[in-house]
Design a protein around this motif. Sequence first.
Motif, PDB file in Angstrom:
ATOM      1  N   ASP A 433       0.846  -1.193   0.000  1.00  0.00           N
ATOM      2  CA  ASP A 433       0.000   0.000   0.000  1.00  0.00           C
ATOM      3  C   ASP A 433       0.881   1.243   0.000  1.00  0.00           C
ATOM      4  O   ASP A 433       1.270   1.758   1.046  1.00  0.00           O
ATOM      5  N   LYS A 434       1.203   1.720  -1.197  1.00  0.00           N
ATOM      6  CA  LYS A 434       2.155   2.822  -1.286  1.00  0.00           C
ATOM      7  C   LYS A 434       1.544   4.154  -0.835  1.00  0.00           C
ATOM      8  O   LYS A 434       2.235   5.161  -0.740  1.00  0.00           O
ATOM      9  N   ASN A 435       0.253   4.171  -0.542  1.00  0.00           N
ATOM     10  CA  ASN A 435      -0.347   5.389   0.015  1.00  0.00           C
ATOM     11  C   ASN A 435      -0.255   5.431   1.542  1.00  0.00           C
ATOM     12  O   ASN A 435      -0.622   6.435   2.148  1.00  0.00           O
ATOM     13  N   ALA A 436       0.184   4.343   2.134  1.00  0.00           N
ATOM     14  CA  ALA A 436       0.280   4.314   3.594  1.00  0.00           C
ATOM     15  C   ALA A 436       1.412   5.246   4.028  1.00  0.00           C
ATOM     16  O   ALA A 436       2.585   4.992   3.751  1.00  0.00           O
ATOM     17  N   LYS A 437       1.042   6.350   4.682  1.00  0.00           N
ATOM     18  CA  LYS A 437       2.057   7.311   5.138  1.00  0.00           C
ATOM     19  C   LYS A 437       2.474   6.916   6.547  1.00  0.00           C
ATOM     20  O   LYS A 437       1.754   7.149   7.503  1.00  0.00           O
ATOM     21  N   TYR A 438       3.629   6.304   6.627  1.00  0.00           N
ATOM     22  CA  TYR A 438       4.024   5.805   7.950  1.00  0.00           C
ATOM     23  C   TYR A 438       4.816   6.835   8.748  1.00  0.00           C
ATOM     24  O   TYR A 438       4.824   6.803   9.964  1.00  0.00           O
ATOM     25  N   VAL A 439       5.516   7.770   8.083  1.00  0.00           N
ATOM     26  CA  VAL A 439       6.230   8.796   8.855  1.00  0.00           C
ATOM     27  C   VAL A 439       5.229   9.849   9.310  1.00  0.00           C
ATOM     28  O   VAL A 439       4.543  10.463   8.505  1.00  0.00           O
ATOM     29  N   VAL A 440       5.116  10.031  10.612  1.00  0.00           N
ATOM     30  CA  VAL A 440       4.124  10.941  11.182  1.00  0.00           C
ATOM     31  C   VAL A 440       4.731  12.320  11.427  1.00  0.00           C
ATOM     32  O   VAL A 440       4.103  13.341  11.193  1.00  0.00           O
ATOM     33  N   ASP A 441       5.972  12.352  11.895  1.00  0.00           N
ATOM     34  CA  ASP A 441       6.579  13.633  12.261  1.00  0.00           C
ATOM     35  C   ASP A 441       8.097  13.457  12.357  1.00  0.00           C
ATOM     36  O   ASP A 441       8.586  12.339  12.552  1.00  0.00           O
ATOM     37  N   ARG A 442       8.781  14.568  12.200  1.00  0.00           N
ATOM     38  CA  ARG A 442      10.236  14.582  12.428  1.00  0.00           C
ATOM     39  C   ARG A 442      10.564  15.811  13.250  1.00  0.00           C
ATOM     40  O   ARG A 442       9.929  16.846  13.097  1.00  0.00           O
ATOM     41  N   ILE A 443      11.579  15.706  14.107  1.00  0.00           N
ATOM     42  CA  ILE A 443      11.988  16.884  14.870  1.00  0.00           C
ATOM     43  C   ILE A 443      13.513  16.920  14.920  1.00  0.00           C
ATOM     44  O   ILE A 443      14.163  15.866  15.053  1.00  0.00           O
ATOM     45  N   ASP A 444      14.055  18.119  14.766  1.00  0.00           N
ATOM     46  CA  ASP A 444      15.508  18.268  14.867  1.00  0.00           C
ATOM     47  C   ASP A 444      15.927  18.200  16.326  1.00  0.00           C
ATOM     48  O   ASP A 444      15.322  18.846  17.175  1.00  0.00           O
ATOM     49  N   VAL A 445      16.970  17.448  16.596  1.00  0.00           N
ATOM     50  CA  VAL A 445      17.540  17.428  17.940  1.00  0.00           C
ATOM     51  C   VAL A 445      19.010  17.819  17.840  1.00  0.00           C
ATOM     52  O   VAL A 445      19.565  17.893  16.743  1.00  0.00           O
ATOM     53  N   HIS A 446      19.638  18.089  18.995  1.00  0.00           N
ATOM     54  CA  HIS A 446      20.938  18.767  18.962  1.00  0.00           C
ATOM     55  C   HIS A 446      21.939  18.086  19.883  1.00  0.00           C
ATOM     56  O   HIS A 446      21.903  18.313  21.058  1.00  0.00           O
ATOM     57  N   TYR A 447      22.806  17.346  19.308  1.00  0.00           N
ATOM     58  CA  TYR A 447      22.973  16.879  17.936  1.00  0.00           C
ATOM     59  C   TYR A 447      23.357  15.410  17.971  1.00  0.00           C
ATOM     60  O   TYR A 447      23.853  14.921  18.975  1.00  0.00           O
ATOM     61  N   GLN A 448      23.282  14.746  16.840  1.00  0.00           N
ATOM     62  CA  GLN A 448      23.681  13.346  16.710  1.00  0.00           C
ATOM     63  C   GLN A 448      23.133  12.481  17.850  1.00  0.00           C
ATOM     64  O   GLN A 448      23.873  12.046  18.739  1.00  0.00           O
ATOM     65  N   PRO A 449      21.847  12.231  17.825  1.00  0.00           N
ATOM     66  CA  PRO A 449      21.247  11.450  18.907  1.00  0.00           C
ATOM     67  C   PRO A 449      21.608   9.977  18.807  1.00  0.00           C
ATOM     68  O   PRO A 449      21.723   9.426  17.704  1.00  0.00           O
ATOM     69  N   GLY A 450      21.843   9.354  19.942  1.00  0.00           N
ATOM     70  CA  GLY A 450      22.067   7.913  19.982  1.00  0.00           C
ATOM     71  C   GLY A 450      20.871   7.285  20.661  1.00  0.00           C
ATOM     72  O   GLY A 450      19.969   6.746  20.029  1.00  0.00           O
ATOM     73  N   HIS A 451      20.841   7.466  21.978  1.00  0.00           N
ATOM     74  CA  HIS A 451      19.785   6.815  22.735  1.00  0.00           C
ATOM     75  C   HIS A 451      18.533   7.645  22.799  1.00  0.00           C
ATOM     76  O   HIS A 451      18.553   8.864  22.665  1.00  0.00           O
ATOM     77  N   ILE A 452      17.458   6.919  23.026  1.00  0.00           N
ATOM     78  CA  ILE A 452      16.145   7.543  23.089  1.00  0.00           C
ATOM     79  C   ILE A 452      15.304   6.645  23.967  1.00  0.00           C
ATOM     80  O   ILE A 452      15.511   5.437  24.011  1.00  0.00           O
ATOM     81  N   ASN A 453      14.412   7.235  24.713  1.00  0.00           N
ATOM     82  CA  ASN A 453      13.405   6.402  25.366  1.00  0.00           C
ATOM     83  C   ASN A 453      12.203   7.250  25.709  1.00  0.00           C
ATOM     84  O   ASN A 453      12.307   8.469  25.817  1.00  0.00           O
TER      85      ASN A 453
END
Length: 645
Positions: A433-453
């Motif tokens: 389903d090429k209409n399925a938009k899976y990316v919802v949002d992007r945000i810039d972080v500062h800088y070069q993120p590794g970990h996330i939770n």
Amino acid sequence: MSDDKNGSNQTPDGLGRRRFINSAALAGLTLGVAACTEKKGEAAPAAASGAAPAAAADHDVPAGVHLKPGELDTYYGLWSGGHTGDVRVMGIPSGRELLRIPCFVPDALVGWGITNESKKVMGTKPDGSLRYTVGDTHHLHASYKDGDYDGRYAWVNDKINGRMARIRLDYFVCDKITEIPNIQGFHGIFPDKRDPVDEKINYTTRVFAGAEFHIPLPNQGKDLENPSAYRALFTCVDAETMDVRWQVLIDGNCDLVATSFDGKLAASNQYNTEGGTKYVDMMSAERDACIFFNIARIEEAVKAGKFKTYGDSKVPVVDGTRKSNADPKTALVAYVSVPKNPHGVNASPDGKYFVCAGKLSPTATVIELAKVLEWFDGKLEKLDSAIAAEVEIGLGPLHTAFDGRGNAYTTLFLDSQVVKWNIDSAIKFTAGDKNAKYVVDRIDVHYQPGHINASQSETKNADGKWLAVGCKFSKDRFLPVGPLHAENEQIIDISGEKMKLIADHPVRGEPHDFIFFKRDLLRPKQVYSLDDFPLATKDPKDGGITRNGKKVTVRLTSQAPAFSMTEVKLKKGDEVTIILTNLDKVEDLTHGFAIPKYNINFIVNPQETASVTFIADKPGVFWAYCTHFCHALHLEMRSRIIVEA
Ligand code: K7E
Ligand code: CUA
Ligand code: CA
């Protein structure tokens, strides 16, 4: 609570301590030492013992608002400290650091690595010195019950020396350290969430460890120049005893670890399936793997004696190599193909998927656990069909967190972004389903993120309120302090559709992974119990000096503002053990004990006992003094140690 007019000390703890210091100081100055030490128990209002004070509402610190002085955080965070070898306790969402828990590396504040008790946990050489004084913590996870944290333990790795430490979450102290045999580069760690077989065991009893580096087996001088014989192992440690239960010999290496909510599977992403010794070799293949361990089958194999041991280690090692595990019906492990040098494997809170981030591939791979189990049952023809989605999300994907609403948040190291993407849409997109938009949002972080939770991310109670991002570089975000920059931890509000950056927090290098969870999941104790210490001196009258030849034992107690003995007489050459019990019962009334020129300092918290042993090799007068502010007469809290020539 709020009658404190200047508003600077509104927490129960702060107020309690402040009242105590004022009234006790007054008593101490007017009535003398004895009266003071008796008064103090009454002077301090008892804080609700261990219970987290009720918040105004369940969570909720409004987005974008930093906590006011005296306001308590709504989440506890446990952060691994990297190569400071410690664990840091944070309050979230404020990002305030509350405590550092030393594990693998000595700590001068508490006397970790100085007291006999901490040295026993850390491990010593035959001469009594510490076996290791460096450590590198990366990954930290806590014990589960019913799919959520139960507040018993957390575990953290030491990559340098291959050790696993356990932290008691009632006292926030490291109580055991296990050195894992046969491995190097112990990196990922994850407790199981329940037993795969026994229905009644719905809590953590195993902790898994992934090892990155390949070494000869046993690593005792043979095969030095023969990298094709080097191996990496996956390890299971008993959560309670901290003994190593078993290991699995694998092809390739391990990196991070994830576990399923049903207890049946553990997995580790593999970036060096090539077995390379140089980075160019490690990135030569287009795809690597995520390896799945069938826990029940591995334990049956161990029980049936189908294992080997290596070198001096008695730990059973089962065979998890590709060649020996080609038949799904008997396989102990499954190798799922994943693009180029994946990093991070994370379990979605609905229990259905593991997500591997591509690192050198701009993709995330979603692996469906039910399908992996079907493969082990011989019902799935091709293991590759366990891959539910493989979608492009951005450059340098590393770690993934979840909000409990079907969205994943992945750090993009090269893009310096966090991408929010929807798992179901990614699956639909992969299905055509090429209409399925899976990316919802992007945000810039500062800088070069590794970990996330995210708050409660890898529990079934993921609540999608807050996201923390560990940025490896802070560059221009803070005042320059010379060549070594602070790292940057950023807090993002994820309660809405769009991510909102709330705050930057400088942190001392070099934090890695972390978890944070609702504060009522912990019930910390704030005063020890004398009964937990076999060496405790319960009454100052029972203290004193006993001599047995050159061995001298000094039993001391502390009660603000005095130690039970004002002088201690020793002879040069004595082997001295000082056992100090803090008889003060008031929370936050910690004393320190330092001996100048003898390199000794440690603390005793209320009702705690700790000891040190040293050779009195320098004659003279040495003023042992209290290093931890405790009283108006804190500076006067001393004891004269006299070492006769
Ligand atoms: Cu968890 Cu920092 Cu050890 Cu990824 S590693 S970035
Ligand atoms: Cu006791 Cu300062
Ligand atoms: Ca590779």
